[in-house]
Motif scaffolding. Structure first.
Motif, PDB file in Angstrom:
ATOM      1  N   MET A   1     -28.763  -4.291   7.964  1.00  0.00           N
ATOM      2  CA  MET A   1     -28.125  -4.643   9.096  1.00  0.00           C
ATOM      3  C   MET A   1     -27.913  -5.929   8.868  1.00  0.00           C
ATOM      4  SD  MET A   1     -26.886  -3.545  11.930  1.00  0.00           S
ATOM      5  CE  MET A   1     -27.895  -2.210  12.340  1.00  0.00           C
ATOM      6  N   PHE A   2     -26.418  -6.403   8.888  1.00  0.00           N
ATOM      7  CA  PHE A   2     -26.014  -7.950   8.739  1.00  0.00           C
ATOM      8  C   PHE A   2     -25.867  -8.430  10.451  1.00  0.00           C
ATOM      9  CE2 PHE A   2     -24.323  -6.277   4.957  1.00  0.00           C
ATOM     10  CZ  PHE A   2     -25.007  -7.186   3.821  1.00  0.00           C
ATOM     11  N   ILE A   3     -26.168  -9.793  10.500  1.00  0.00           N
ATOM     12  CA  ILE A   3     -25.819 -10.474  11.514  1.00  0.00           C
ATOM     13  C   ILE A   3     -24.693 -11.468  11.345  1.00  0.00           C
ATOM     14  CG2 ILE A   3     -26.866 -12.317  13.226  1.00  0.00           C
ATOM     15  CD1 ILE A   3     -29.731 -11.226  12.597  1.00  0.00           C
ATOM     16  N   LEU A   4     -23.719 -11.616  12.104  1.00  0.00           N
ATOM     17  CA  LEU A   4     -22.653 -12.374  12.090  1.00  0.00           C
ATOM     18  C   LEU A   4     -22.852 -13.307  12.896  1.00  0.00           C
ATOM     19  CD1 LEU A   4     -19.848  -9.393  12.543  1.00  0.00           C
ATOM     20  CD2 LEU A   4     -20.234 -10.701  10.524  1.00  0.00           C
ATOM     21  N   VAL A   5     -22.863 -14.551  12.369  1.00  0.00           N
ATOM     22  CA  VAL A   5     -23.079 -15.998  13.036  1.00  0.00           C
ATOM     23  C   VAL A   5     -22.024 -16.504  13.819  1.00  0.00           C
ATOM     24  CG1 VAL A   5     -23.544 -18.194  12.586  1.00  0.00           C
ATOM     25  CG2 VAL A   5     -24.420 -16.710  10.798  1.00  0.00           C
ATOM     26  N   GLY A   6     -20.813 -16.240  13.712  1.00  0.00           N
ATOM     27  CA  GLY A   6     -19.872 -16.503  14.858  1.00  0.00           C
ATOM     28  C   GLY A   6     -19.460 -17.922  14.465  1.00  0.00           C
ATOM     29  N   ILE A   7     -18.733 -18.603  15.501  1.00  0.00           N
ATOM     30  CA  ILE A   7     -18.087 -19.739  15.267  1.00  0.00           C
ATOM     31  C   ILE A   7     -18.991 -20.983  15.971  1.00  0.00           C
ATOM     32  CG2 ILE A   7     -15.986 -21.271  16.078  1.00  0.00           C
ATOM     33  CD1 ILE A   7     -14.542 -18.628  16.400  1.00  0.00           C
ATOM     34  N   THR A   8     -19.788 -20.838  16.946  1.00  0.00           N
ATOM     35  CA  THR A   8     -20.429 -21.804  17.599  1.00  0.00           C
ATOM     36  C   THR A   8     -21.635 -21.127  18.424  1.00  0.00           C
ATOM     37  OG1 THR A   8     -20.477 -23.628  19.184  1.00  0.00           O
ATOM     38  CG2 THR A   8     -18.985 -21.869  19.723  1.00  0.00           C
ATOM     39  N   ASP A   9     -22.541 -21.840  18.359  1.00  0.00           N
ATOM     40  CA  ASP A   9     -23.841 -21.653  19.413  1.00  0.00           C
ATOM     41  C   ASP A   9     -24.066 -22.110  20.788  1.00  0.00           C
ATOM     42  OD1 ASP A   9     -24.933 -20.057  17.153  1.00  0.00           O
ATOM     43  OD2 ASP A   9     -25.844 -21.884  16.158  1.00  0.00           O
ATOM     44  N   LEU A  10     -23.018 -22.827  21.089  1.00  0.00           N
ATOM     45  CA  LEU A  10     -22.816 -23.517  22.148  1.00  0.00           C
ATOM     46  C   LEU A  10     -22.617 -22.705  23.356  1.00  0.00           C
ATOM     47  CD1 LEU A  10     -21.143 -27.039  21.154  1.00  0.00           C
ATOM     48  CD2 LEU A  10     -23.800 -26.530  21.648  1.00  0.00           C
ATOM     49  N   PRO A  11     -23.083 -22.485  24.366  1.00  0.00           N
ATOM     50  CA  PRO A  11     -22.913 -21.447  25.280  1.00  0.00           C
ATOM     51  C   PRO A  11     -21.417 -21.774  26.232  1.00  0.00           C
ATOM     52  CG  PRO A  11     -25.329 -21.910  25.606  1.00  0.00           C
ATOM     53  CD  PRO A  11     -24.551 -22.916  24.696  1.00  0.00           C
ATOM     54  N   TRP A  12     -21.482 -23.029  26.624  1.00  0.00           N
ATOM     55  CA  TRP A  12     -20.397 -23.424  27.173  1.00  0.00           C
ATOM     56  C   TRP A  12     -18.963 -23.448  26.351  1.00  0.00           C
ATOM     57  CZ3 TRP A  12     -16.694 -27.322  25.653  1.00  0.00           C
ATOM     58  CH2 TRP A  12     -17.166 -28.166  24.647  1.00  0.00           C
ATOM     59  N   LEU A  13     -19.045 -23.741  24.928  1.00  0.00           N
ATOM     60  CA  LEU A  13     -17.985 -23.225  24.400  1.00  0.00           C
ATOM     61  C   LEU A  13     -17.658 -22.024  24.057  1.00  0.00           C
ATOM     62  CD1 LEU A  13     -15.880 -24.774  22.717  1.00  0.00           C
ATOM     63  CD2 LEU A  13     -17.426 -25.200  20.790  1.00  0.00           C
ATOM     64  N   GLN A  14     -18.775 -21.085  23.880  1.00  0.00           N
ATOM     65  CA  GLN A  14     -18.376 -19.614  23.723  1.00  0.00           C
ATOM     66  C   GLN A  14     -17.723 -19.017  24.800  1.00  0.00           C
ATOM     67  OE1 GLN A  14     -22.564 -18.514  23.204  1.00  0.00           O
ATOM     68  NE2 GLN A  14     -22.544 -18.315  20.863  1.00  0.00           N
ATOM     69  N   LYS A  15     -18.142 -19.596  26.066  1.00  0.00           N
ATOM     70  CA  LYS A  15     -17.130 -18.982  26.991  1.00  0.00           C
ATOM     71  C   LYS A  15     -15.800 -19.271  27.150  1.00  0.00           C
ATOM     72  CE  LYS A  15     -21.364 -18.822  30.072  1.00  0.00           C
ATOM     73  NZ  LYS A  15     -21.996 -19.534  31.180  1.00  0.00           N
ATOM     74  N   LEU A  16     -15.561 -20.644  26.815  1.00  0.00           N
ATOM     75  CA  LEU A  16     -14.400 -21.162  26.593  1.00  0.00           C
ATOM     76  C   LEU A  16     -13.353 -20.576  25.470  1.00  0.00           C
ATOM     77  CD1 LEU A  16     -12.088 -23.219  27.420  1.00  0.00           C
ATOM     78  CD2 LEU A  16     -13.268 -24.882  25.714  1.00  0.00           C
TER      79      LEU A  16
END
Length: 299
Positions: A1-16
């Motif tokens: 099973m792989f984990i995709l890290v994504g673009i950012t870990d900042l919650p506010w930026l993730q929502k935006l």
């Protein structure tokens, strides 16, 4: 099973980013569905140029749908994917990306024939030729992407399972393998490099001949009308090849993978959404067809 890290870990930026990505994805799907519908319904758009455009729009819908929904999920929960799912995503992503590149080259050839060989247009771009061009683009995309998927499937993955990307692309995935990946990297650079540079070069050659032809047209109105049919396609070509070449022709390193994620956002989220906007706003025939459709729906 792989984990995709994504673009950012900042919650506010993730929502935006979720809101922005969702907006572009809806624009992409609705815009390209409208293009396909217009070409299918409006007899005035039953020409090689718009047949190729409809195919491009269909590919754009599929292309972004391979990565964007999974990307949006990752903004809120830990984004995991199985090895089989990762290979499938990788395969279809490259398959559709290669197909789009070849379709763009075919559209460049169509514009070359229309402007430089107008008397032979009906012969050189007859229905059978258009269908063959589309089938060839799909077939080449199928075979070239299969090479990377098969080569990656044979690699042993015993290191970290964290993919430094928001989807399974070849570069970040093979970096996790505990084996020699020089052959995989060479194939990625050579196969995709050859395909992207050759199709891009064919497109550029088409436009060199087009520009030389336009320079011979004395009427400024004639030049403007001829160039208006090419400007939309040229804009889309610049967006697509600019980001794709930066991603796959550069060296594979930690810094390059970080830059690749930014470039990937452009050609998986923004470019597919911009294509229908560009073709609608800069193409008079598409605008007229859209106005007719809106009026018909209001009656």
């Amino acid at each position: 099973m792989f984990i995709l890290v994504g673009i950012t870990d900042l919650p506010w930026l993730q929502k935006l980013l979720f809101v922005l990505v969702l907006f572009f994805y809806i624009l992409d799907v609705l815009g390209n569905i409208i293009i396909v519908s217009l070409v299918m319904r409006d007899i005035s758009l039953h020409s090689p140029m718009y047949f190729l455009l409809a195919n491009l729009s269909f590919v754009d819908i599929c292309f972004s749908s391979i990565t964007v929904p999974k990307m949006m999920v990752g903004f809120f929960i830990k984004n995991t994917i199985t090895l089989q799912g990762c290979l499938a995503q990788m395969y279809f992503f490259h398959f559709l990306g290669c197909t789009e590149g070849i379709l763009l080259a075919a559209m460049g050839y169509d514009r070359y024939v229309a402007i430089c060989q107008p008397l032979r247009y009906g012969t050189l771009m007859r229905n059978t030729v258009c269908i063959q061009l589309v089938l060839a683009s799909w077939l080449i995309g199928l075979t070239t992407s299969l090479v990377h998927a098969i080569m990656t499937s044979y690699l042993p993955f015993c290191n970290s399972n964290r993919i430094k990307h928001f989807f399974c692309d070849v570069k970040p995935v093979i970096k996790l393998a505990c084996a020699d990946i020089h052959l995989n990297e060479a194939l990625l650079t050579n196969v995709l490099g050859f395909l992207s540079t050759s199709t891009f070069s064919l497109t550029i050659v088409s436009y060199v001949y087009i520009i030389l032809k336009l320079m011979k047209i004395r009427s400024s109105q004639g030049r403007s009308k001829a160039f208006s049919t090419c400007s939309s396609h040229l804009t889309v070509v610049s967006l697509f090849y600019g980001t794709a070449m930066c991603t796959y022709l550069g060296p594979s390193s930690e810094n390059s993978i970080e830059k690749d994620r930014i470039a990937a956002v452009l050609f998986t989220v923004i470019t597919p959404a911009m294509n229908p906007v560009i073709y609608t706003l800069r193409n008079q025939e598409v605008k007229k067809s859209l106005k007719k459709l809106i009026k018909h729906e209001h009656l």
